[in-house]
Design a protein around this motif. Structure first.
Motif, PDB file in Angstrom:
ATOM      1  N   SER A 153      43.376 -21.925   0.153  1.00 31.03           N
ATOM      2  CA  SER A 153      44.220 -22.447  -0.926  1.00 31.03           C
ATOM      3  C   SER A 153      45.504 -23.072  -0.386  1.00 31.03           C
ATOM      4  CB  SER A 153      44.572 -21.325  -1.907  1.00 31.03           C
ATOM      5  OG  SER A 153      43.417 -20.785  -2.488  1.00 31.03           O
ATOM      6  N   LYS A 160      41.529 -27.307 -14.464  1.00 32.66           N
ATOM      7  CA  LYS A 160      40.981 -25.964 -14.277  1.00 32.66           C
ATOM      8  C   LYS A 160      41.806 -25.165 -13.286  1.00 32.66           C
ATOM      9  CE  LYS A 160      36.117 -27.019 -15.149  1.00 32.66           C
ATOM     10  NZ  LYS A 160      34.730 -26.855 -14.698  1.00 32.66           N
ATOM     11  N   GLY A 161      41.423 -23.885 -13.175  1.00 33.20           N
ATOM     12  CA  GLY A 161      41.947 -23.025 -12.129  1.00 33.20           C
ATOM     13  C   GLY A 161      43.289 -22.400 -12.461  1.00 33.20           C
ATOM     14  N   GLY A 178      40.927 -18.331  -8.501  1.00 29.36           N
ATOM     15  CA  GLY A 178      41.622 -19.151  -9.492  1.00 29.36           C
ATOM     16  C   GLY A 178      42.596 -20.110  -8.822  1.00 29.36           C
ATOM     17  N   SER A 219      32.526 -21.317  -7.152  1.00 23.44           N
ATOM     18  CA  SER A 219      33.850 -21.819  -7.521  1.00 23.44           C
ATOM     19  C   SER A 219      34.210 -23.127  -6.827  1.00 23.44           C
ATOM     20  CB  SER A 219      34.920 -20.768  -7.210  1.00 23.44           C
ATOM     21  OG  SER A 219      34.936 -20.456  -5.836  1.00 23.44           O
ATOM     22  N   ILE A 250      40.560 -22.896  -6.829  1.00 22.20           N
ATOM     23  CA  ILE A 250      40.058 -23.979  -7.685  1.00 22.20           C
ATOM     24  C   ILE A 250      41.159 -24.989  -7.982  1.00 22.20           C
ATOM     25  CG2 ILE A 250      39.177 -24.521  -9.991  1.00 22.20           C
ATOM     26  CD1 ILE A 250      37.733 -21.783  -9.899  1.00 22.20           C
ATOM     27  N   ALA A 256      34.706 -19.265 -13.982  1.00 22.43           N
ATOM     28  CA  ALA A 256      34.822 -20.370 -13.016  1.00 22.43           C
ATOM     29  C   ALA A 256      34.176 -21.646 -13.550  1.00 22.43           C
ATOM     30  CB  ALA A 256      34.199 -19.969 -11.688  1.00 22.43           C
ATOM     31  N   GLY A 310      47.182 -23.588 -13.182  1.00 21.88           N
ATOM     32  CA  GLY A 310      46.008 -24.421 -12.960  1.00 21.88           C
ATOM     33  C   GLY A 310      46.361 -25.891 -12.893  1.00 21.88           C
TER      34      GLY A 310
END
Length: 473
Positions: A270, A312-313, A88, A139, A91, A428, A296
């Motif tokens: 990330s 998103k995410g 998560g 993802s 993304i 996802a 997100g």
């Protein structure tokens, strides 16, 4: 006078027929509520878990046993739960850094409408092999391809099915894959011997998928190039589009080659993406970055399509998926603790007298564990440990067993709506599992092929004799 010690009552033993009835009842509850009534899986799984816990208590299991079963089930899923949260974050940061928008931008330049589907399948296969993770492939590349497919007016369920097929095919035959290494270790053979056995089923399944997706792609309608042009312009204006933005992808592949575990790899990927995005836009406040990690990325490009695709995410986006996995793992823990799964597997392992029966029984068990427990690691471990002796007694090479564990165990997990993989893919790609499962050809094909090939394997009589002598000794 000595004190009398209080002896604990022995736990009950469920018969095969009772275990089978319980399993069928659970599958009926889940199937009716999720498939027929089209409910989200969280509530049906909670209902099934609660009813099974009460049934176990009525049958004589202590509440202590019930709680231990739940805890043991959850313990097996700690890694997937952390991976979900990490993806998560990945993304969100990859959108912030421009990584996913850059993949989409260059994708528009090189992908044609007619050959979009086979191209997606092949690329996702290659990325899955390179990084050894179907989740990472879905993802990252998956989100980019979903965006491109939406612009090209292609059915999102079809696009998602192609992505999942390629990602799981690549992961299946990758020496870096966790499930592939697990299957080889359960069979106690080398990873490369295991992968060679997989090629017999996975390569034909891959080739059939390429042909099928090519035919489906040729039937796609022509799309106005204006829509593609507007999307590319919107991406350029709203995000950093540059080859430098692809560095997080390179880092993730390098970490996979170095066999760095999934969780630290995703974390480093990330953080690197967040740092890269900050370098490009140093005016970004640290609180904005941390908010992006939690809630997100939210796009404000002025283009409604891009804003929808690129918002998103974040950790919060995975919380509903986590709730589902927690209930699924708790349910699976009770099924194992009550020995319901064990009774059924034990019955099946006792009737395998031929290579064909052994193959079919193992595949059915892998599928059954996926349907009831929903955890791909358990779908490999439980059938593998249960049928290993049967394969040895029949004189069958263990690579035939490990192939089934990967094909019918790991791959099939993707097409179970309430499984770890099914829930992850749905979250996802933001698509209902029942919309992409019919188009996810690879797991269906590879399972059928592994059963068919198992019908024709020849037992090693010398190995069978050695197994019989060892058992007699």
């Amino acid at each position: 006078m000595s004190k009398q010690t209080k002896t604990s009552r022995p736990e009950p033993t469920l018969s095969f027929s009772e275990s089978l009835i319980v399993l069928i009842a659970i599958l009926c509850i889940l199937g009716y509520l999720i498939i027929v009534k089209k409910q989200q899986p969280q509530a049906p799984l909670f209902i099934a878990f609660t009813l099974l816990a009460v049934y176990g208590r009525i049958r004589g299991f202590s509440w202590h046993t019930v709680m231990n079963g739940m805890r043991e089930g959850l313990r097996a899923g700690v890694d997937p739960l952390v991976i979900f949260l990490s993806i998560g974050v990945l993304i969100a940061t990859w959108i912030f850094s421009g990584t996913i928008p850059t993949i989409m931008y260059f994708g528009f330049k090189i992908i044609s409408v007619k050959f979009f589907l086979p191209t997606v399948f092949i690329v996702c296969t290659l990325v899955g092999v390179a990084c050894g993770s179907s989740f990472t492939t879905v993802s990252t590349m998956g989100i980019a391809f979903i965006g491109i497919g939406a612009t090209l007016k292609i059915n999102p369920g079809l696009t998602a099915g192609v992505i999942v097929s390629g990602a799981f095919c690549g992961s299946n035959i990758s020496p870096l894959s966790g499930t592939t290494n697990l299957a080889a270790s359960v069979g106690k053979i080398s990873i490369y011997e295991h992968i060679k056995a997989l090629m017999i089923t996975d390569i034909p399944a891959w080739a059939i998928c390429v042909v099928a997706y090519t035919i489906l792609g040729l039937n796609s309608k022509n799309v106005s190039l204006n829509a593609v042009h507007h999307m590319m312009v919107g991406l350029q204006h709203g995000f950093w589009i540059s080859g430098w933005a692809l560095l997080p992808v390179v880092l993730l592949i390098v970490l996979a080659i170095l066999q760095v575990p999934a969780i630290p790899s995703l974390g480093l990927g990330s953080l690197f993406a967040a740092a890269l995005g900050w370098i490009h836009a140093p005016a970004t406040d640290i609180s904005t970055i941390t908010k992006t990690i939690m809630m997100g990325y939210v796009a404000h490009t002025g283009n409604k399509t891009i804003d929808t695709l690129m918002s998103k995410g974040g950790i919060s986006s995975m919380l509903t998926s986590l709730a589902l996995i927690i209930f699924a793992l708790s349910l699976g823990g009770l099924l194992i603790k009550f020995n319901i799964i064990g009774a059924i597997i034990g019955h099946l392992s006792g009737i395998v007298k031929t290579p064909g029966r052994a193959t079919l029984a193992t595949a059915v068990t892998c599928i059954g564990v996926n349907l009831v427990v929903g955890e791909h690691y358990l779908a490999i471990i439980l059938p593998g440990q249960s049928f290993l002796k049967a394969f040895d007694n029949l004189g069958l090479k263990r690579k035939f067993l490990t192939r089934i564990l990967n094909d019918a165990g790991a791959a099939v997990n993707a097409i179970v709506p309430w499984s770890v993989s099914g829930v992850f893919i749905s979250g996802a790609l933001q698509i209902d599992p029942l919309k992409f499962i019919p188009w996810t050809f690879f797991p269906f094909l590879v399972t059928i092929l592994c059963v068919i090939t198992g019908m024709f394997v020849k037992p090693d009589k010398q190995k069978a004799g050695q197994a019989a002598n060892a058992a007699a000794a």
